[in-house]
Design a protein around this motif. Structure first.
Motif, PDB file in Angstrom:
ATOM      1  N   GLU A  90      15.479  30.781 -42.645  1.00  0.00           N
ATOM      2  CA  GLU A  90      15.912  29.136 -42.428  1.00  0.00           C
ATOM      3  C   GLU A  90      15.191  28.597 -43.764  1.00  0.00           C
ATOM      4  O   GLU A  90      16.008  27.410 -44.421  1.00  0.00           O
ATOM      5  N   LYS A  91      13.858  28.645 -44.053  1.00  0.00           N
ATOM      6  CA  LYS A  91      13.368  28.147 -44.952  1.00  0.00           C
ATOM      7  C   LYS A  91      14.112  28.191 -46.493  1.00  0.00           C
ATOM      8  O   LYS A  91      14.115  27.408 -47.261  1.00  0.00           O
ATOM      9  N   PHE A  92      14.526  29.522 -46.603  1.00  0.00           N
ATOM     10  CA  PHE A  92      15.115  30.032 -47.812  1.00  0.00           C
ATOM     11  C   PHE A  92      16.493  29.421 -47.896  1.00  0.00           C
ATOM     12  O   PHE A  92      16.796  29.083 -49.159  1.00  0.00           O
ATOM     13  N   LEU A  93      17.242  29.477 -46.833  1.00  0.00           N
ATOM     14  CA  LEU A  93      18.431  28.795 -46.577  1.00  0.00           C
ATOM     15  C   LEU A  93      18.413  27.185 -47.053  1.00  0.00           C
ATOM     16  O   LEU A  93      19.161  26.672 -47.945  1.00  0.00           O
ATOM     17  N   GLU A  94      17.730  26.720 -46.333  1.00  0.00           N
ATOM     18  CA  GLU A  94      17.341  24.943 -46.697  1.00  0.00           C
ATOM     19  C   GLU A  94      16.886  24.931 -48.138  1.00  0.00           C
ATOM     20  O   GLU A  94      17.535  23.939 -48.951  1.00  0.00           O
ATOM     21  N   GLU A  95      15.860  25.466 -48.675  1.00  0.00           N
ATOM     22  CA  GLU A  95      15.434  25.128 -49.857  1.00  0.00           C
ATOM     23  C   GLU A  95      16.295  25.662 -51.145  1.00  0.00           C
ATOM     24  O   GLU A  95      16.010  24.941 -52.087  1.00  0.00           O
ATOM     25  N   ASN A  96      17.255  26.701 -50.829  1.00  0.00           N
ATOM     26  CA  ASN A  96      18.018  26.907 -52.033  1.00  0.00           C
ATOM     27  C   ASN A  96      19.615  26.563 -51.612  1.00  0.00           C
ATOM     28  O   ASN A  96      20.625  27.217 -52.376  1.00  0.00           O
TER      29      ASN A  96
ATOM     30  N   LEU B 118      24.932  38.311 -47.345  1.00  0.00           N
ATOM     31  CA  LEU B 118      25.940  37.383 -48.177  1.00  0.00           C
ATOM     32  C   LEU B 118      25.874  35.984 -47.755  1.00  0.00           C
ATOM     33  O   LEU B 118      25.640  35.712 -46.700  1.00  0.00           O
ATOM     34  N   ALA B 119      25.917  35.179 -48.610  1.00  0.00           N
ATOM     35  CA  ALA B 119      26.283  33.774 -48.472  1.00  0.00           C
ATOM     36  C   ALA B 119      27.019  32.916 -49.432  1.00  0.00           C
ATOM     37  O   ALA B 119      27.511  33.552 -50.367  1.00  0.00           O
ATOM     38  N   ASP B 120      26.938  31.614 -49.388  1.00  0.00           N
ATOM     39  CA  ASP B 120      27.435  30.696 -50.299  1.00  0.00           C
ATOM     40  C   ASP B 120      26.151  29.841 -51.027  1.00  0.00           C
ATOM     41  O   ASP B 120      25.420  29.645 -50.087  1.00  0.00           O
TER      42      ASP B 120
END
Length: 143
Positions: A64-70, A121-123
């Protein structure tokens, strides 16, 4: 336009890997996802500098931290576990490229460190080089 592949010149030895990772907190890598993943066009790998198996709730909090920060959205196909990671050197790159060693023959022939790896995988709008130019890149974060 055809992009040039990264040519590995050599791999870090076990001693050099240990020294290289001394102050590293994590490494984030972004690469183009296979073309048929239109909703998730970027393949992310997060290498956490720990050989400890993280509890599920800690893994979720870290992700969650990585998703939010990036500015990363739509994570899919998540793999989160301890994995062997080798480090390749090339003339074109300033820092060693982390490499997941999945094949048993690679694990036997390439020196590695065990790290907790999150692969998915993500965007993201923050990683246009991977999405629009089909480039692979990585960034080290230090303590």
């Amino acid at each position: 336009m055809q992009e040039k592949a990264i040519k590995t010149e050599q791999y870090l030895t076990n001693d050099k890997i240990k020294k290289h990772l001394e102050k590293v907190e994590y490494i984030i890598m972004a690469a183009p996802a296979p073309e048929h993943f239109k909703e998730t066009p970027i393949h992310f790998t997060i290498f956490l500098n720990t050989a400890e198996q993280l509890p599920k709730d800690v893994q979720e909090a870290v992700l969650e931290k990585f998703l939010e920060e990036n500015s990363i959205s739509k994570p899919a196909e998540l793999m989160s576990q301890l994995m062997p990671v080798g480090f390749a050197l090339s003339k074109e790159q300033e820092t060693p490229m982390p490499m997941l060693l999945v094949k048993p023959e690679d694990q036997k022939s390439i020196p590695y460190a065990v790290m907790h790896v999150m692969d998915f995988l993500a965007d993201s709008t923050a990683f246009d080089e991977a999405k629009k130019k089909s480039l692979t890149g990585w960034s080290y974060s230090y303590e």
